[in-house]
Design an enzyme around this catalytic site. Structure first.
Site, mmCIF file in Angstrom:
data_model
loop_
_atom_site.group_PDB
_atom_site.id
_atom_site.type_symbol
_atom_site.label_atom_id
_atom_site.label_comp_id
_atom_site.label_asym_id
_atom_site.label_seq_id
_atom_site.Cartn_x
_atom_site.Cartn_y
_atom_site.Cartn_z
ATOM 1 C CE LYS A 234 0.980 1.106 4.451
ATOM 2 N NZ LYS A 234 1.662 2.344 4.880
ATOM 3 C CG ASP B 233 -0.436 -0.380 7.703
ATOM 4 O OD1 ASP B 233 -1.222 0.547 7.953
ATOM 5 O OD2 ASP B 233 0.792 -0.223 7.543
#
Length: 310
Positions: free
Chosen positions: A17, A145
């Site tokens: 990401k 995350d």
């Protein structure tokens, strides 16, 4: 619980990401900072293959330094597998094979992607049949995350970053990533941020304990316009990362001079993410950087989260 496992192995792929926006507030009593972030999953992946075993083990490939990724309970994928087994009251184990492509300690959530992939792979391998919501709950216990790596796409994260809401992002955004051969410790970067804020003096306002993503960031994503998005990307951790690694600022400037619209340190760093106008512009930036001896990766987003390949 009744288990209905059938496959001998399960192969799951999960994306790394980029934090398109990352605002960091004050530290709560539990030690975590308040966050408001926009995650975008990009086309750089971690692969996890799970196989039946009596005990738990993990092997890792795709890293230059084998010691950079632990193969014990410090590894998030290992912890994810054991957490799922405990939650499902599963008595066996699993042999995990992790094939890494996301830079280690690069601020792109590679370890979190491994954990998300391990949850999905073990759930399928063992036939535990946990719902997406239940897997999300377990993922949130592993780190901010990990839930995003499960879902992918583009999402707003608040709280510790684990309270996710999908964000509409039209079209495709092209990024050139410049990884580093030396990682940065996320806890160290947060500690540096706290120290820098303390150094600003007693007159500075305390950082808030609740944050929101600015509206212009969300509008830029909805528009699908990379030029508009380039005016809004931001990272509160960047100053701290640059304090630890001043050369990253030169990397950002080189990228912009090479034709990128804007550059930002990804998460806690040290990977630099350069936003480009389109695929052609990204390839041109790569070529210019290569001529300067800087190797980079061209990725795009958003892409889906953890998914079973076989």
């Amino acid at each position: 619980m009744t288990f209905s496992a059938s496959a001998e192995s399960v192969h799951v792929r999960a994306p790394g990401k980029i934090n398109v926006y990352l605002g960091v507030g004050g530290r709560h009593e539990d030690g975590y900072h308040a966050l408001a972030t926009v995650f975008q999953a990009v086309s750089l992946y971690e692969d996890v293959i799970a196989r039946h075993a009596d005990d738990f083990s993990i092997t890792v490939s795709g890293v230059d330094d084998p010691d950079s990724v632990p193969v014990d309970d410090r590894n998030l994928a290992m912890r994810a597998a054991k957490m799922l087994a405990a939650a499902a009251d599963y008595g066996g184990g699993v042999a995990l094979e992790v094939r890494k492509s996301v830079p280690v300690a690069g601020g792109m959530g590679g370890g979190s992607a491994d954990a998300a992939a391990a949850l999905v792979a073990c759930d399928a391998l063992w036939g535990t049949g946990f719902s997406t919501a239940r897997l999300h709950e377990l993922a949130a216990r592993l780190g901010a995350d990990v839930p995003f790596a499960l879902h992918g796409g583009t999402a707003v994260g608040t709280g510790r970053g684990d309270q996710l809401n999908p964000a509409l992002a039209r079209g495709r955004f092209d990024w050139v990533l410049v990884p580093s051969d030396r990682g940065l410790s996320t806890p160290m970067v947060y500690e540096r941020l706290d120290a820098l804020r303390d150094d600003e003096g007693a007159l500075a306002d305390d950082p808030p304990l609740s944050l929101d993503v600015p509206i212009p960031v969300l509008q830029a994503l909805r528009s699908g316009d990379p030029v508009l998005l380039s005016e809004s990307i931001y990272n509160d951790l960047q100053e701290a990362a640059l304090h630890e690694r001043p050369e990253l600022e030169m990397t950002i400037l080189r990228g912009i001079h090479a034709g990128a619209l804007q550059g930002v340190v990804s998460g806690s760093g040290p990977t630099v993410a350069l936003l480009c106008a389109d695929p052609g512009a990204a390839r041109a930036v790569q070529e210019t950087l290569r001529g300067q001896g800087v190797e980079s990766l061209h990725v795009h987003g958003p892409v889906p989260g953890a998914r079973i390949l076989s």
